[in-house]
Design an enzyme around this catalytic site. Structure first.
Site, PDB file in Angstrom:
ATOM      1  N   GLU A  12       0.840  -1.207   0.000  1.00  0.00           N
ATOM      2  CA  GLU A  12       0.000   0.000   0.000  1.00  0.00           C
ATOM      3  C   GLU A  12       0.873   1.254   0.000  1.00  0.00           C
ATOM      4  OE1 GLU A  12      -3.522  -1.812   2.923  1.00  0.00           O
ATOM      5  OE2 GLU A  12      -1.700  -0.970   3.776  1.00  0.00           O
ATOM      6  N   ASP A 196     -12.224  -5.447  -0.748  1.00  0.00           N
ATOM      7  CA  ASP A 196     -13.092  -6.625  -0.660  1.00  0.00           C
ATOM      8  C   ASP A 196     -14.397  -6.226   0.005  1.00  0.00           C
ATOM      9  OD1 ASP A 196     -12.708  -7.451   2.502  1.00  0.00           O
ATOM     10  OD2 ASP A 196     -10.904  -6.560   1.638  1.00  0.00           O
TER      11      ASP A 196
HETATM   12  N1  SAH Z   1      -3.367 -11.777   2.653  1.00  0.00           N
HETATM   13  C1  SAH Z   1      -2.863 -10.447   2.748  1.00  0.00           C
HETATM   14  C2  SAH Z   1      -3.075  -9.913   4.123  1.00  0.00           C
HETATM   15  C3  SAH Z   1      -3.908  -8.682   4.137  1.00  0.00           C
HETATM   16  S1  SAH Z   1      -4.615  -8.398   5.689  1.00  0.00           S
HETATM   17  C4  SAH Z   1      -1.398 -10.418   2.362  1.00  0.00           C
HETATM   18  O1  SAH Z   1      -0.585 -10.984   3.062  1.00  0.00           O
HETATM   19  O2  SAH Z   1      -1.076  -9.785   1.365  1.00  0.00           O
HETATM   20  C5  SAH Z   1      -5.555  -7.048   5.396  1.00  0.00           C
HETATM   21  C6  SAH Z   1      -4.889  -5.705   5.430  1.00  0.00           C
HETATM   22  O3  SAH Z   1      -5.680  -4.861   4.618  1.00  0.00           O
HETATM   23  C7  SAH Z   1      -4.890  -5.039   6.806  1.00  0.00           C
HETATM   24  O4  SAH Z   1      -3.799  -4.169   6.954  1.00  0.00           O
HETATM   25  C8  SAH Z   1      -6.230  -4.296   6.851  1.00  0.00           C
HETATM   26  O5  SAH Z   1      -6.151  -3.003   7.415  1.00  0.00           O
HETATM   27  C9  SAH Z   1      -6.674  -4.213   5.391  1.00  0.00           C
HETATM   28  N2  SAH Z   1      -7.943  -4.878   5.072  1.00  0.00           N
HETATM   29  C10 SAH Z   1      -8.405  -5.034   3.800  1.00  0.00           C
HETATM   30  N3  SAH Z   1      -9.577  -5.680   3.796  1.00  0.00           N
HETATM   31  C11 SAH Z   1      -9.895  -5.975   5.091  1.00  0.00           C
HETATM   32  C12 SAH Z   1     -10.990  -6.651   5.719  1.00  0.00           C
HETATM   33  N4  SAH Z   1     -12.000  -7.159   5.012  1.00  0.00           N
HETATM   34  N5  SAH Z   1     -10.954  -6.779   7.056  1.00  0.00           N
HETATM   35  C13 SAH Z   1      -9.947  -6.272   7.781  1.00  0.00           C
HETATM   36  N6  SAH Z   1      -8.889  -5.622   7.241  1.00  0.00           N
HETATM   37  C14 SAH Z   1      -8.846  -5.469   5.897  1.00  0.00           C
END
Ligand code: SAH
Length: 239
Positions: A12, A196
């Site tokens: 990001e 999402d």
């Molecule tokens: N699988 C991903 C992990 C992303 S976790 C990877 O390793 O690339 C999600 C991150 O995006 C967190 O920093 C959070 O702030 C944000 N985020 C995006 N969608 C989210 C959701 N549905 N619930 C909680 N956080 C979310």
């Protein structure tokens, strides 16, 4: 004085830095933590990124790094405004769409379930958010509640809580950044772009992975536009 953006994932932060013209490796904020800070030469804008967790080798997401990064970055650049910037889960039922940006009007936690008053209110947080509604209107930016928890999924109790607060963006950092800002009396807001939809049959993880590049492109553009609007705004020129 500086506008500071605090960002969890390098995926990001990199596009945001590119849009703001921030180059180089940045400055490590504390020897024990992986977070780095980048600032423009005039110190008008800075970006802090949580970096990679030394033990697990993944982006240092969720609330603990959000607090330490915010604390160390505020100590380093004494910002006039902190923006928790990043991606979030949205809600189609409340107008959410992939890659839609939101500016926070309220910031709460949804997973600190402490059913023992008055700890219940402490758990929910509901921290101070700078009133930037005029800027949001002028930019055509949607506003709403950002709700934070330490999980990517959303069990029914969390969904109910986010319904009650009419949450439009579910993330894992904003309220932790907001709490830190409240302790230090620094104005706070959050800028979140939807990767999402929480109320969708696909898992958040599958949607997140597919939409991350598109959402971070919007995040970078919107962050640059927001910073420009705030710099031009005489009402926000001083704290
Ligand atoms: N699988 C991903 C992990 C992303 S976790 C990877 O390793 O690339 C999600 C991150 O995006 C967190 O920093 C959070 O702030 C944000 N985020 C995006 N969608 C989210 C959701 N549905 N619930 C909680 N956080 C979310």
């Amino acid at each position: 004085m500086t506008i500071l953006l605090v960002i969890a994932m390098e995926a990001e932060a990199a596009p945001v830095r590119a849009a703001l013209g921030l180059e180089g490796p940045g400055q490590q904020l504390h020897l024990a933590f992986p977070a780095h800070l980048w600032a423009t030469p005039d110190e008008e804008v800075a970006v802090a990124s949580n970096g990679t967790d030394a033990r697990f080798g993944v982006a240092a997401i969720a609330t603990q790094p959000a607090v330490t990064t915010t604390l160390h970055a505020i100590e380093a650049c004494a910002p006039r405004l902190v923006i928790s910037a990043g991606t979030a889960g949205g809600f189609a039922s409340r107008g959410g769409e992939i890659a839609k940006p939101y500016l926070a009007s309220r910031v709460v936690f949804h997973d600190r379930r402490i059913d023992l008053p008055p700890f219940d209110r402490y758990g929910d947080g509901d921290y101070a958010v700078a009133d930037l509604s005029a800027v949001a209107t002028s930019m055509g930016l949607a506003t709403g509640t950002v709700s934070t928890g330490n999980a990517l999924d959303a069990p029914p109790s969390d969904v109910a809580k986010m319904g009650a607060t009419e949450t439009v963006a579910k993330d894992m950092e904003a309220a932790a950044v907001a709490w830190t800002c409240e302790q230090l009396d620094v104005p706070f807001t959050a800028l979140k772009v939807i990767t999402d939809l929480v109320d969708h049959h696909e898992t958040a993880a599958d949607q997140f992975t597919r939409n991350l590049a598109l959402a971070t492109k919007t995040l970078a553009q919107t962050a640059a536009d927001l910073v420009a609007a705030l710099q031009d705004n005489p009402l926000l020129a001083t704290k």
